[in-house]
Design an enzyme around this catalytic site. Structure first.
Site, PDB file in Angstrom:
ATOM      1  N   GLN A 248     -20.204   9.707 -13.061  1.00 18.18           N
ATOM      2  CA  GLN A 248     -20.246   9.853 -11.603  1.00 18.18           C
ATOM      3  C   GLN A 248     -19.446  11.048 -11.102  1.00 18.18           C
ATOM      4  OE1 GLN A 248     -18.075   5.931 -11.343  1.00 18.18           O
ATOM      5  NE2 GLN A 248     -17.173   6.892  -9.542  1.00 18.18           N
TER       6      GLN A 248
ATOM      7  N   CYS B  47     -19.755   4.677  -8.092  1.00 14.67           N
ATOM      8  CA  CYS B  47     -19.809   3.770  -9.243  1.00 14.67           C
ATOM      9  C   CYS B  47     -20.834   2.656  -9.061  1.00 14.67           C
ATOM     10  CB  CYS B  47     -18.435   3.183  -9.514  1.00 14.67           C
ATOM     11  SG  CYS B  47     -17.738   2.261  -8.120  1.00 14.67           S
TER      12      CYS B  47
ATOM     13  N   HIS C 257     -14.048  -0.778  -8.161  1.00 15.40           N
ATOM     14  CA  HIS C 257     -14.922  -0.092  -9.116  1.00 15.40           C
ATOM     15  C   HIS C 257     -15.962  -1.057  -9.658  1.00 15.40           C
ATOM     16  CE1 HIS C 257     -16.011   3.176 -11.741  1.00 15.40           C
ATOM     17  NE2 HIS C 257     -15.747   2.498 -12.852  1.00 15.40           N
TER      18      HIS C 257
ATOM     19  N   ASN D 236     -18.949   1.982 -18.693  1.00 15.78           N
ATOM     20  CA  ASN D 236     -18.399   2.646 -17.512  1.00 15.78           C
ATOM     21  C   ASN D 236     -19.263   3.840 -17.139  1.00 15.78           C
ATOM     22  OD1 ASN D 236     -16.656   3.209 -15.393  1.00 15.78           O
ATOM     23  ND2 ASN D 236     -14.817   3.216 -16.652  1.00 15.78           N
TER      24      ASN D 236
END
Length: 502
Positions: free
Chosen positions: A114, A120, A423, A444
Site C-alpha cells: 500500500q 490497508c 490496520h 500484510n
C-alpha cells in the site's frame, strides 16, 4: 535491566494512600483495573489538591535511580537506540515461527504494498476477493486495482461529508459532532461495509487496467488539498443553509459545483478511472501459459464473485459477509453501529455483531479449514515489529527495561483512546494445539521487505488483546449469532473507537 522504585515524600505517601482508598484498592502495589460499568452513573466525586512537581524530589529520584548499576546499564542501552528494539524478547522471536497445521490451500499472490497510504482495508478486501477470481481464471499471480476503489471512495466520502454538513447546520460549529466531521472528511481508511458499498456501486477492475499513480501510493498531499477544500466548502454551505434568502436549489447547485471540483482534483492526481458500466478489455496469461482475453465491465467483473462457479469456491457472496467484533465495553451478542459513519449516501451502514473472542476465533478457524481467507481489523502498532513480522504481547518487555507495568485491559484501552482498529490484514492459516489456537498466519500489505517476505505471524494472545474484527460468512457462526443481525443496533457516537477506520 530495571531498577528500584523511588521513595515518596511523607505528604506524597499520604496523598497516594488517599487516592488508592478512594479507588478501593487493597494493595497499593497492584495494578488498578477499573470496572467501567460500575463507574458509569456514580454520583461520588473525588477531589484532591493539585500538587506540583518538586525539584528536590526530581533530584532525589535521579540520585536513587543511578545507585542501581542495572539502571546505569539501562541508560546506556535505552538512550542510544529505540527502546522497543533493545527490549525485544529473543525467545519470543524464536517461538513465533511460520509453522501452521491449518492453512488455506491457495493464499493468493503476490504480496501487495500500500506504500505511503492508509488503504490497508482496500488491500485486505481485494486480497480476499482475488482468491476466487484467481481460481476462476486459473491465475498464478493477480491483483485487483486498489486505486480504482480508492478514487471512488474519496469522491463518495466528499459527497457524504457535504451531506453531513448540511444535515448538521443547526448544530453549533464548535460542537463535538461537527468538529469530528471536520476532523477527517476524506480519510484513507475504511470498513468492510464501505468496501461492499463501493463494489456494489462501482465494481472491480484488474490492477493492470488502473494502476497506482504517485498520489495513490503517497496520499498525504491530495488528502491535505481535499481536506482544506472541503472545510472551506463546509463553511460556505453552512452559511448558505442558514441564510433565509438562499433557496434550496441554490444550495444544491453550490454543492454540485463543489463536488465537480473534488472530482477534478482526484482525476488529475489519480487519473481517470474506468466507468462502472463501460466495457474494458483485459488480456492476461493463465498459470498454464495460455493467453486469454476478457471483455466485461467493472460491475460485471465484480458480479463474478456471486456467480455459481465462484460461490462453489467461496460458498458465499460479498453481500452476505458481515463483521464480528470483540468490544468488551459493550454487551455480547448485540448489534452495534456507529452514527454518521459511512462513505456512500444511501449505502449500507456500518454494523458489527459483538461477540466474545472465543466465538470470533472459532468462526475464523472454521473458515480457514474450508480454505477461505479472512479480512480482519486490529491495532497493528502494539507489541509488533514490522521487520520480523511478529505480533506478540511478550515481544517487548517494557517492565524489564523501565520497571513499569503496562497492564490495561482491552476494555480500558478502548475507554482511554489507547487502542482502536488501525490496520486491516488477511488471515490465511492457524496453528492449533490440543484444540486451542496458538498462532495465526497473516498476509500484510506492506510489501515483501516487511516480515518474512511479506508474511506476519500473530500469537493467539496478541489476537485476544489487539484484534477487534473479523469478517465472516454466516454459515460459520451459530444461529444465535446470525439472529443478532436482525436486532435493533446500539448506536455508538461517531468518535467512538469502533468508528475508527482501518
Amino acid at each position: 535491566m530495571g531498577g528500584t522504585q523511588s521513595k515518596e515524600t511523607i505528604a506524597g505517601e499520604k496523598l497516594l494512600i488517599e487516592r488508592l482508598r478512594a479507588l478501593e484498592v487493597k494493595d497499593e502495589h497492584e495494578y488498578v483495573h477499573v470496572d467501567e460499568k460500575a463507574v458509569v452513573g456514580t454520583s461520588q466525586k473525588f477531589k484532591a489538591p493539585w500538587t506540583a512537581v518538586s525539584v528536590n524530589d526530581i533530584e532525589d529520584w535521579e540520585h536513587e535511580l543511578f545507585q542501581d548499576p542495572k539502571n546505569r546499564l539501562a541508560l546506556s542501552a535505552l538512550s542510544s537506540a529505540d527502546p522497543r528494539t533493545v527490549l525485544t524478547s529473543r525467545s519470543t522471536k524464536i517461538d513465533d515461527q511460520q509453522v501452521f497445521n491449518i492453512k488455506i490451500p491457495f493464499e493468493g499472490a503476490p504480496i501487495t504494498n500500500q506504500r505511503s497510504s492508509g488503504r490497508c482495508w482496500l488491500f485486505a478486501s481485494t486480497n480476499v476477493f482475488r482468491v476466487a477470481l484467481m481460481k476462476r481464471h486459473s491465475l498464478e499471480k493477480f491483483e485487483l486495482s486498489q486505486a480504482y476503489l480508492f478514487f471512488y471512495d474519496k469522491l463518495e466520502k466528499a459527497n457524504f461529508f457535504l451531506e453531513q454538513i448540511l444535515d448538521t447546520v443547526n448544530e453549533p460549529l464548535d460542537t463535538r459532532l461537527v468538529q469530528t466531521l471536520l476532523g477527517s472528511p476524506v480519510s484513507d481508511g475504511g470498513q468492510w461495509d464501505m468496501v461492499y458499498n463501493l463494489v456494489n456501486k462501482y465494481g472491480l477492475v484488474p490492477q493492470v487496467l488502473y494502476p497506482d499513480s504517485f498520489n495513490a501510493q503517497n496520499s498525504s498531499a491530495i488528502n491535505s488539498i481535499i481536506t482544506t477544500k472541503l472545510r472551506e466548502d463546509a463553511l460556505q454551505l453552512r452559511a448558505l443553509a442558514t441564510s433565509s434568502t438562499k433557496p434550496g436549489k441554490e444550495i444544491i447547485a453550490t454543492k454540485e459545483k463543489m463536488m465537480r471540483e473534488i472530482h477534478l482534483i482526484l482525476t488529475l492526481t489519480l487519473g481517470p478511472p474506468p466507468a462502472p458500466s463501460t466495457e474494458f478489455t483485459w488480456n492476461y496469461v493463465d498459470k498454464n501459459g495460455t493467453t486469454k482475453t476478457l471483455k466485461t465491465t467493472p460491475l460485471n467483473f465484480a458480479a463474478e464473485l456471486s456467480t455459481p462457479k465462484s460461490i462453489r469456491i467461496t460458498n458465499s457472496t460479498v453481500h452476505d459477509m458481515f463483521s464480528l467484533v470483540n468490544d468488551p465495553r459493550n454487551e455480547y451478542n448485540t448489534l452495534l453501529t456507529v452514527s454518521r459513519l459511512g462513505n456512500i449516501v444511501g449505502g449500507r451502514g456500518i454494523t458489527y455483531v459483538n461477540v466474545t473472542m472465543d466465538v470470533l476465533k472459532e468462526a475464523c478457524i472454521r473458515m480457514l479449514k474450508e480454505g477461505l481467507p479472512i479480512f480482519f481489523g486490529s491495532d497493528v502498532g502494539k507489541y509488533s515489529n514490522s521487520q520480523s513480522g511478529i505480533m506478540d504481547p511478550s515481544l517487548i518487555d517494557y517492565e524489564l527495561g523501565f520497571n513499569v507495568r503496562l497492564g490495561m485491559s482491552k476494555a480500558e484501552r478502548l475507554m482511554t483512546g489507547e487502542s482502536a482498529m488501525t490496520h486491516a490484514m488477511v488471515l490465511t492459516a492457524v496453528h492449533v494445539v490440543d484444540g486451542k489456537p496458538v498462532r495465526w498466519r497473516v498476509q500484510n500489505s506492506w510489501g515483501e521487505t516487511a516480515g518474512e517476505e511479506g508474511w506476519f505471524v500473530m500469537s493467539d494472545k496478541w489476537m485476544d488483546e489487539f484484534v477487534y474484527q473479523a469478517v465472516v460468512e454466516p454459515r460459520f457462526v451459530s444461529k444465535e449469532v446470525r439472529d443478532v443481525l436482525d436486532s435493533k443496533p446500539k448506536v455508538l457516537p461517531l468518535w467512538d473507537p469502533m468508528g475508527a477506520l482501518a
